[in-house]
Structure formats: C-alpha cells, structure tokens
Scaffold this motif. Structure first.
Motif, mmCIF file in Angstrom:
data_model
loop_
_atom_site.group_PDB
_atom_site.id
_atom_site.type_symbol
_atom_site.label_atom_id
_atom_site.label_comp_id
_atom_site.label_asym_id
_atom_site.label_seq_id
_atom_site.Cartn_x
_atom_site.Cartn_y
_atom_site.Cartn_z
ATOM 1 N N ALA A 272 0.829 -1.205 0.000
ATOM 2 C CA ALA A 272 0.000 0.000 0.000
ATOM 3 C C ALA A 272 0.865 1.259 0.000
ATOM 4 N N LEU A 273 1.943 1.271 0.751
ATOM 5 C CA LEU A 273 2.827 2.428 0.767
ATOM 6 C C LEU A 273 3.492 2.651 -0.582
ATOM 7 N N THR A 274 3.846 1.564 -1.272
ATOM 8 C CA THR A 274 4.459 1.706 -2.608
ATOM 9 C C THR A 274 3.523 2.437 -3.559
ATOM 10 N N ALA A 275 2.265 2.067 -3.534
ATOM 11 C CA ALA A 275 1.295 2.744 -4.404
ATOM 12 C C ALA A 275 1.147 4.212 -4.003
ATOM 13 N N GLY A 276 1.148 4.513 -2.690
ATOM 14 C CA GLY A 276 1.015 5.896 -2.248
ATOM 15 C C GLY A 276 2.194 6.745 -2.656
ATOM 16 N N VAL A 277 3.420 6.225 -2.550
ATOM 17 C CA VAL A 277 4.601 6.994 -2.975
ATOM 18 C C VAL A 277 4.534 7.291 -4.463
ATOM 19 N N ASP A 278 4.070 6.333 -5.236
ATOM 20 C CA ASP A 278 4.006 6.546 -6.689
ATOM 21 C C ASP A 278 2.972 7.618 -7.025
ATOM 22 N N ASP A 279 1.817 7.602 -6.338
ATOM 23 C CA ASP A 279 0.747 8.552 -6.673
ATOM 24 C C ASP A 279 1.029 9.949 -6.133
ATOM 25 N N LEU A 280 1.567 10.059 -4.908
ATOM 26 C CA LEU A 280 1.687 11.371 -4.262
ATOM 27 C C LEU A 280 3.040 12.029 -4.464
ATOM 28 N N LEU A 281 4.086 11.259 -4.770
ATOM 29 C CA LEU A 281 5.419 11.862 -4.890
ATOM 30 C C LEU A 281 5.990 11.734 -6.296
ATOM 31 N N GLN A 282 6.021 10.536 -6.818
ATOM 32 C CA GLN A 282 6.774 10.300 -8.048
ATOM 33 C C GLN A 282 6.060 10.862 -9.282
ATOM 34 N N LYS A 283 4.748 10.598 -9.414
ATOM 35 C CA LYS A 283 4.041 11.059 -10.622
ATOM 36 C C LYS A 283 3.975 12.581 -10.711
ATOM 37 N N PRO A 284 3.630 13.323 -9.613
ATOM 38 C CA PRO A 284 3.648 14.802 -9.723
ATOM 39 C C PRO A 284 5.039 15.337 -10.087
ATOM 40 N N ALA A 285 6.084 14.764 -9.492
ATOM 41 C CA ALA A 285 7.431 15.258 -9.811
ATOM 42 C C ALA A 285 7.780 15.013 -11.273
ATOM 43 N N ARG A 286 7.363 13.915 -11.804
ATOM 44 C CA ARG A 286 7.652 13.625 -13.218
ATOM 45 C C ARG A 286 6.892 14.569 -14.145
ATOM 46 N N ARG A 287 5.627 14.912 -13.784
ATOM 47 C CA ARG A 287 4.861 15.843 -14.629
ATOM 48 C C ARG A 287 5.538 17.213 -14.671
ATOM 49 N N GLU A 288 5.979 17.722 -13.516
ATOM 50 C CA GLU A 288 6.650 19.017 -13.486
ATOM 51 C C GLU A 288 7.975 18.957 -14.268
ATOM 52 N N LEU A 289 8.703 17.835 -14.140
ATOM 53 C CA LEU A 289 9.964 17.712 -14.869
ATOM 54 C C LEU A 289 9.736 17.693 -16.374
ATOM 55 N N LEU A 290 8.643 17.065 -16.818
ATOM 56 C CA LEU A 290 8.339 17.024 -18.259
ATOM 57 C C LEU A 290 8.015 18.410 -18.788
ATOM 58 N N LEU A 291 7.245 19.185 -18.011
ATOM 59 C CA LEU A 291 6.917 20.550 -18.457
ATOM 60 C C LEU A 291 8.177 21.406 -18.547
ATOM 61 N N ALA A 292 9.084 21.273 -17.571
ATOM 62 C CA ALA A 292 10.323 22.052 -17.615
ATOM 63 C C ALA A 292 11.178 21.653 -18.807
ATOM 64 N N ALA A 293 11.223 20.359 -19.135
ATOM 65 C CA ALA A 293 11.995 19.907 -20.291
ATOM 66 C C ALA A 293 11.427 20.456 -21.586
ATOM 67 N N GLN A 294 10.085 20.592 -21.682
ATOM 68 C CA GLN A 294 9.478 21.164 -22.898
ATOM 69 C C GLN A 294 9.859 22.622 -23.072
ATOM 70 N N ARG A 295 9.850 23.372 -21.955
ATOM 71 C CA ARG A 295 10.256 24.776 -22.046
ATOM 72 C C ARG A 295 11.722 24.884 -22.478
ATOM 73 N N THR A 296 12.552 24.032 -21.937
ATOM 74 C CA THR A 296 13.962 24.051 -22.327
ATOM 75 C C THR A 296 14.138 23.713 -23.797
ATOM 76 N N ALA A 297 13.381 22.759 -24.304
ATOM 77 C CA ALA A 297 13.499 22.370 -25.710
ATOM 78 C C ALA A 297 13.113 23.522 -26.638
ATOM 79 N N ARG A 298 12.031 24.273 -26.252
ATOM 80 C CA ARG A 298 11.641 25.404 -27.107
ATOM 81 C C ARG A 298 12.748 26.454 -27.156
ATOM 82 N N SER A 299 13.379 26.728 -26.019
ATOM 83 C CA SER A 299 14.482 27.699 -26.009
ATOM 84 C C SER A 299 15.659 27.194 -26.839
ATOM 85 N N ALA A 300 15.938 25.918 -26.779
ATOM 86 C CA ALA A 300 17.041 25.355 -27.570
ATOM 87 C C ALA A 300 16.767 25.456 -29.054
ATOM 88 N N GLU A 301 15.486 25.273 -29.464
ATOM 89 C CA GLU A 301 15.152 25.385 -30.894
ATOM 90 C C GLU A 301 15.409 26.798 -31.399
#
Length: 862
Positions: A272-301
């Motif tokens: 149960a804790l494994t599922a909670g860490v994935d939902d509350l910590l890992q997935k939100p952090a990955r979404r924010e990291l993906l958005l930051a990478a997109q902004r960086t890619a546009r600047s690089a272009e």
C-alpha cells in the motif's frame, strides 16, 4: 653623363594591386567575417541565456524533486524485498540487511520532505510520511525479535554439537587403527546416531520433538552402562545439554507461531505504501519535470535557428571573400605553377612571369633565381656522378672479392669453392679425375681457449701459408670453409697414390713447428679425401664423402689422412641412424634405469646400488649403455642423458629411504664431457635439494680420462666432495691406469675393473696384483669395489683381502627399481651361500690352502 631613367608610372590597376596585397585582402575578408560572427554571437547569446535559465530551473527545482521521489520509491522497493527475504531468514546477516535497508529508506524519506526544494505538503502527503515512518519502526521491531529467534536456534545447535562431540570423544564413532574403523560400543554408537538425527533440519517442530524423545529413550535404555563409563558426570552433562536444546526449540516454535501473521501484515502494508509513494510523490514530480523539459526544448530550438542563420551568413561571406582572393592571387600563382612544372620536366630555360601581388611577385623572382642555381648545380652534379660511378665500380670489385674470399686468410671461401668445384666437375667429364681434400686442425679450440681468439687468427693465417706451400703446383684451389677447416681441390689426378702422397705431404708439413708471436707451437691436422668419379659424381657427394673420411681420420687418432671408402659411409650412416634413434628414445621416454646391488664384505651389507642406463629398443631388446654411450658423447646428448640419470636415480634412492631402506645409496656414472659444464656441481646440488636425497647417499663414478679435461675438473670434484658427495674411480686396472690418479683425484672409492678381477682365482699374477692394489687403496684410506664377480672362488679370494665390496652376477643381476630392495636382500644371502660353497670346495684333503705371494704359489698349513 647619362641620367638614370625613372621607373615607369604604374597603371591604376597595378597601383590598386600594390595597395591591396595578400595581407590586405585577407584582413578585409576576416574583418567582414568577424562582424557577421559578432552579430550572430549577440543573437545566439540572448537565446542561449533563455535556454540556460530554463535548464537551471529544471535542474534546481524539478529534477531534484523527481530524483528524491525515485529514490524513495527505490529504497521502499528494496526495503520490501529485504522484508520478504527476512520472512525466510535463518541467520543474523539477513536481519542486518533488513536494518540497513530500513536506514536507507528513512534517509531517503528525510531527504525528500526536508530537503530543498521540498514537495508541496498537503494532508495526504503528510499522512504518507507518517505511514512510512510507522512502517519502518514496525519492521525494525520485528527484525529485533527475529534476531532473538536466530540466537535461540544457534544456542540449540551448539548444545547438540556439544552432545555429539562428547559422545564421539567417548568412542561413539569407533576406534580407528591404521585409517580403518574396527570397533565401537553399541550404546555410544546408538547415542551418536540418535543425536545426529536431532541435529538435522526436519520440516516441523513436532518431528524434532519426536527425535528428542527417541534420544531420551536411547539414553535411558543405556543409562546403567553409561553411568559406569564414561561416568555419572558425563551422563549428567549430556542430559542437561539435551534439556537446554528442548527448551530452546519450544521458544523458537512459539516465536514462529506468533510472528508469521505480523510479517504478512507488514508486507501488505508495504504494498500500500508503494502505491502511495508513486501517486503522491513520483508522478507529480515527473509531470513538473516534463513541463520544464518542454520549455527548455523550445528555447534550444530558438538558439539553434539563430546559429543556423549565423552560419549561413558566414558561409556566404566566405564565398565572396574566396572569389575576391582567387581573382587577385590564384591567376598569378597558376602562372608560377606552370613554370614550375616546365622546370621539373627538364626545361631548364623555363622562367616564371613577374606580376600579381607583391608576395607572388617576390615568389616568382625567387623561383627564377632558384632555376638559375639548379642549372649550375646540374652541371656540377654530372661531373660528380661520373666520379662516383668510378668509385662504385671499384667498390663492387672489392665486395665481389669479399663475397668469394675469406677475410682472415684471403683464401677462397665456401661460395667460391662451390662454384669452382662445379666448374671442375664440368671440365672433368668422364675422362678425368679430381680429388677433394678436407683438412681440419686438431684440437684448435684449445688454442683459442688458452691463448685467445686473436692469437688463434694469426695461427690460422700461418697454417694457410703452410697449406699454400704444401699444395703449390698441384692444387687447382685452396679454400677455407670456416673455423679451422680448409679444403684442397686437385684436378687431373692420375691415381690414388698421387692423392695419398699429397695428403701425407700436407699432414707432414703441418706437423713442423710453427712460430707465432715468439711462441713455438706443434700443430697437427687430420685429413679426409674423396675422388671423382670413384666416390661420387656430384659436388654434394664429394663433400659428404670427404667429410666421412675426415671423421675416420679423427677416429684413428688424428694427425693422419684417410681416403673415403664405401665402408666408411656405411659406418657414418649407422652412427647417424643410431644418433637419431637415441634422440627419439630420449624424447619418447624409452630409456630406463636398472640397479645392481653391491655387497660389502665381511658384514654382507647391501646398501649401495649402481644405476645402469638401458635403452628399450623398438624390437623389445634392452640395449646396454656400452652400445650407445659413445654416440651420446660425440653428439652432445651425454649432458641430457646424465641429467636424466642423475635426477631419476636420486629420486628413486630418496623413495627407498622414505619406504624404510634408510641406508640406501646410489652410484651414478658421469662421463668426462659433463665436467665441461661450469654449473655441473650446482646442478648436482639442486638435484639433491629437489629430491631430498642426502649428499652422502650419492656416489659419482668417473674414469681416469677426467684428468685430461684439465684442472677445472679436479676443482669440480673437490667441490663435490665438500658437498658430501662420494667419488669413485671406475674401471681401475685397465688401459692407462696410473697411480697418479689415486693421488691427484679427490676420490673416496676405487672400483677394480672386471678384467682385473677375472683371473684372481686362476692366475697367481692377477691375484698378487689385486691384493697389492687393495692393500695400497686401504693404506690411502680408500674403499675398494671389485666388479665382475661371477664365481664363488673369486668371492672367496676377495673376502680374504680385507674390507671390500663386490659386485657381479654371482650376487645380483641388474633389476628395475621395484625389485631392487628384494634383490639387495637376496644378494646378501647369495654372498653368504657362495662363500660357504667356495670354502668347502677349496679346502684340500690335507687342510692346506694356496696363498699367492709375489706371483709364486706357496702352501700354507691350517
């Protein structure tokens, strides 16, 4: 006076070219390129700054959050795996792994929630953190209790092991004699089997309890016997250790019944804790990291487009500058290149037109100056080449002379001999005869070793002069093959006698004293001769036949000439086949050692054996060393054979001593060439150390020929004696035996040859000689061995000569190593029996016996 003319006015185009030389043109082009690059750099810097800011935001904020969340997930999964492994754990090391995984998970949770940046702390996230902390605490508590279970199990196993060791020490495993178990008490054996069953690992605690009860039953059944032996105290210790083992087993069983549900509940909580860490910590952090990478890619272009535009502008500008330089520089350079090609093709009047930029004009002027100097240098080169060709022709003649002549004696060498011999054979045809003589200086190596190679070279020069004098008018060619070997080619030979006279004249001429550097030398030579077409019809055959004849001359004692005959070739071929077969025997392991015991009188002890080398032929026959040892000495195989015999004999004798024959000694024959090796003594010492044989158990048998090898050999013998190795003088009494050998050589024993011993019972003179030699050796403190004892009468005579050892077929024959010990024992019995028989046979009717004194037979009363 004549006024100097002023230079013509420059045309506008010429003046422009002077104002814009190569440097100016390059400077303008580089300035334009630099301007475009600066503009592009400013635009690219602005867009790169924006992209860098986006990257920093991703690295400082979003990427650490994603990394922390992944670490928490990874450590939680690792912790769950450690929890699962701990459920099946049976050692403290597994629980230590669980504790280490819990510490790592706790550190990862602290780094995620307390680090910078930290995730948004909403109620669900805070509750997740509390659950993780509680989860870690529960697992640690369970691990602590599990370690107590491990300690109980270990203490129980230790108690059982003590019971088993006490039963085994009391005789439960049986008494062992010479590696074999012969007897065990029944009571102790049953106890040992019962406790061994308790020590096992059954599936259930009930099975263990039954085995403990079985052990108690066996113990009770034999209690009366065990109280007597090993005793009451021993029995009380056994019962106390069994009660301790039973109590600890019950503790482990109670722990297993209580803790197993708690472990399963902990594993479900981990999921149960494994599922909670994935939902509350890992997935939100990955979404924010993906958005930051997109902004960086546009600047690089954007930065990439800026760089592409800047590069295109620079490329267009470079094309323009290149065209500008080609028009001002390339055309004059092409004219200069054309003139260079003409000059290189041989047109020495070709010159480069002046013009173009100042640099190119200077280059054209320098080229024209170079062309003038080349024309002048070529004239000198042709003259020098003519002189060089004359030197090359002279040097070629010198090289041709060196290629066909020996540089030391200036005689024709092997190459010229081959060519001249082929020409002579062609001229001879079938109607003429010619002879080929091989001359080899005897023992020339000793001159080089004693007086030096430079002195030896001067000796060879004088020998060449002697040979030239001896063959003047008769020899068509005198050549040196190399070293101390010379060859004489005689053409138009009329008879064998003519060749014989010429050969004897050469040998006699070289015998005359030779004066070299104030030293008078006596030189001898051996000569072998072959004739065409009597002995061979080609050059190779003549050379081979002459070499065979030369070998025969050396066999006959050197300082003589020998003419080839087919019998000599057959003997040489036989020697060659014998040599090849012997080499194969060494490689294939067809050599073997046999041992013949020696019996020491009067004690009839047989502790020394002589190692005799044998060769097992392909037809199954066993050849003695006398059949092949001379081939080994001439071919150099004697060193390898002696090393093998020494190592094998020492190993065998050491084995006898280890098996109980503590006084076993072995005698090994060593030939004189072996002492030419500088490390022979060290090799013997290494062999003794490797095999473990004491030096006093080894005897080396030598012959008197070792004296001829020089003082170094005697010094080697002294070192061997200092090492503790015994030295025996073999074959004494035949050939050129000299009493000087007994004084010069550091020997310990003298072996009388079988020819000397053969007549001691029939020939009064032989008996007197042997008795005198034995008495002399005893007076010098030397032991004596008599070889070839084959009749009881010989043994009877030798037994009355004082302490002496005997060896021969009467006592023992050579046998292999496995039968040597038995043969030595039988040799003692045969010696006693033979001596008894000789005493009964030799006793005359009037109880008198013959005593040989000074070669006269006299009778002595009883």
């Amino acid at each position: 006076m004549i006024e100097s003319e002023s230079p013509p006015a420059l045309s506008p185009r010429r003046a422009w070219q002077l104002r814009l030389g190569i440097g100016s043109r390059l400077g303008l082009g580089l300035a334009a390129v630099a301007t475009v690059l600066i503009i592009g750099e400013v635009a690219a810097s602005r867009t790169a700054h924006e992209a860098l800011a986006a990257i920093h935001s991703m690295e400082d904020e979003h990427e650490p959050l994603a990394s922390h969340a992944s670490t928490v997930m990874e450590k939680l999964v690792a912790y769950d795996r450690a929890v699962g492994e701990s459920v099946q754990a049976r050692s403290s090391a597994d629980f230590a792994n669980l504790t280490e995984a819990g510490n790592a998970l706790e550190a990862a949770v602290s780094a995620d929630f307390q680090g910078k940046p930290s995730p948004p702390l909403d109620p669900e996230t805070a509750r997740l953190r509390e659950e993780l902390t509680h989860h870690i605490a529960n697992a640690r508590q369970l691990a602590s209790r599990a370690s107590q279970r491990v300690q109980w199990a270990q203490e129980r196993q230790a108690a059982l092991n003590r019971i088993y060791q006490r039963i085994a020490s009391a005789g439960g495993s049986g008494l062992v004699i010479n590696g074999t178990q012969v007897i065990a008490r029944r009571s102790l054996a049953e106890l040992a089997a019962a406790v061994d069953a308790v020590r096992g690992e059954p599936d259930t605690s009930a099975a263990l309890g039954q085995r403990e009860r079985d052990f108690a039953a066996v113990l009770a059944a034999h209690s009366a016997e065990l109280q007597t032996s090993p005793g009451r105290a021993w029995l009380a210790i056994i019962r106390e250790d069994m009660r301790l083992a039973t109590r600890l087993r019950l503790e482990v069983a109670r722990y297993d019944a209580v803790s197993r549900p708690e472990w399963h509940a902990l594993l479900e909580e981990s999921a149960a804790l494994t599922a909670g860490v994935d939902d509350l910590l890992q997935k939100p952090a990955r979404r924010e990291l993906l958005l930051a990478a997109q902004r960086t890619a546009r600047s690089a272009e954007v930065a990439e487009r800026t760089l592409v535009n800047t590069g295109a502008a620079v490329l267009l500008l470079l094309i323009f500058v290149s065209l500008f330089l080609v028009m001002g520089i390339s055309l004059p350079v092409r004219r200069l290149t054309a003139a260079t090609r003409l000059l290189a093709s041989g047109d020495r009047v070709a010159r480069a037109p002046r013009g173009g930029s100042a640099e190119v004009d200077d280059l054209a002027e320098s080229f024209n100056t170079m062309a003038d100097r080349i024309a002048h240098a070529e004239a000198k080169l042709r003259a020098h080449q003519a002189q060089l060709e004359r030197h090359v022709a002279e040097r070629t003649q010198q090289l041709h002379h060196l290629a066909h002549h020996d540089p030391l004696t200036q005689l024709p060498n092997r190459r010229q001999l081959s060519a001249r011999l082929a020409e002579a054979l062609t001229r001879a045809g079938r109607n003429s005869r010619l002879a080929l003589l091989f001359v080899d200086v005897d023992n020339f190596k000793s001159i080089n070793d004693t007086l030096g190679h430079s002195f030896g070279d001067r000796v060879l020069q004088q020998i060449a002069g002697r040979l030239h004098t001896a063959t003047a008018g008769a020899a068509s060619l005198l050549a040196r093959l190399g070293g101390d070997e010379f060859t004489v080619l005689l053409e138009n030979v009329t008879s064998d006698a003519e060749v014989q006279r010429c050969a004897e004249q050469i040998v006699a001429t070289l015998q005359e004293p030779l004066m070299v550097d104030g030293r008078v030398l006596i030189i001898t030579a051996s000569l072998g001769a072959s004739m065409y077409p009597d002995h061979a019809t080609d050059a190779e055959g003549l050379l081979r036949a002459a070499d065979v004849a030369l070998f025969r001359a050396k066999e006959l004692g050197r300082n003589r000439a020998a003419i080839y005959s087919p019998a000599l070739y057959d003997a040489a071929a036989q020697r060659f086949r014998m040599e090849q077969s012997l080499r194969r025997a060494v490689e294939d392991g067809d050599l073997l050692l046999m041992f013949q015991p020696q019996v020491a009188l009067p004690a009839f002890e047989a502790n020394t054996v002589e190692a005799l080398l044998r060769w097992r032929k392909s037809d199954g026959r066993i050849a003695t060393a006398h059949e092949f040892i001379h081939i080994a000495e001439k071919t150099g195989l004697i060193h390898e054979l002696t090393d093998w015999v020494l190592r094998s004999a020492a190993t065998t004798a050491a084995g006898w001593r280890a098996q109980g024959w503590h006084k076993a000694c072995v005698a090994v024959n060593v030939s004189a060439p072996q002492f030419f090796e500088s490390d022979f003594v060290d090799h013997v010492a290494r062999t003794l150390a490797a095999t473990g044989l004491p030096p006093s158990a080894l005897e080396l048998e030598i012959t008197e020929t070792v004296i001829q090898t020089g003082p170094a050999t005697v010094e080697s013998l002294r070192r061997l004696r200092a090492l503790g190795v015994a030295i025996a003088l073999d074959d004494f009494g035949i050939g050129y035996s000299s009493l000087t050998s007994l004084e010069q050589l550091p020997i310990t024993r003298v072996k009388l040859d079988r020819q000397l011993v053969a007549g001691v019972d029939t020939n009064p003179r032989s008996a007197a000689i042997v008795r005198s030699i034995v008495a002399l050796c005893h007076g010098l403190g030397l032991q004596v061995v008599a070889e070839g004892v084959e009749r009881p009468a010989q043994l009877d005579f030798l037994s009355r000569c004082g302490p002496i050892s005997v060896q021969g077929y009467l006592l023992a024959r050579p046998v292999d190593a496995t039968a040597t010990v038995s043969e030595a024992q039988q040799a003692r019995a045969r010696g006693r029996q033979a001596l008894d028989e000789a005493g009964r046979t030799a006793q005359p009717e009037n109880a008198e016996s013959l005593v040989f004194l000074g070669g006269t037979a006299r009778r002595r009363g009883p």
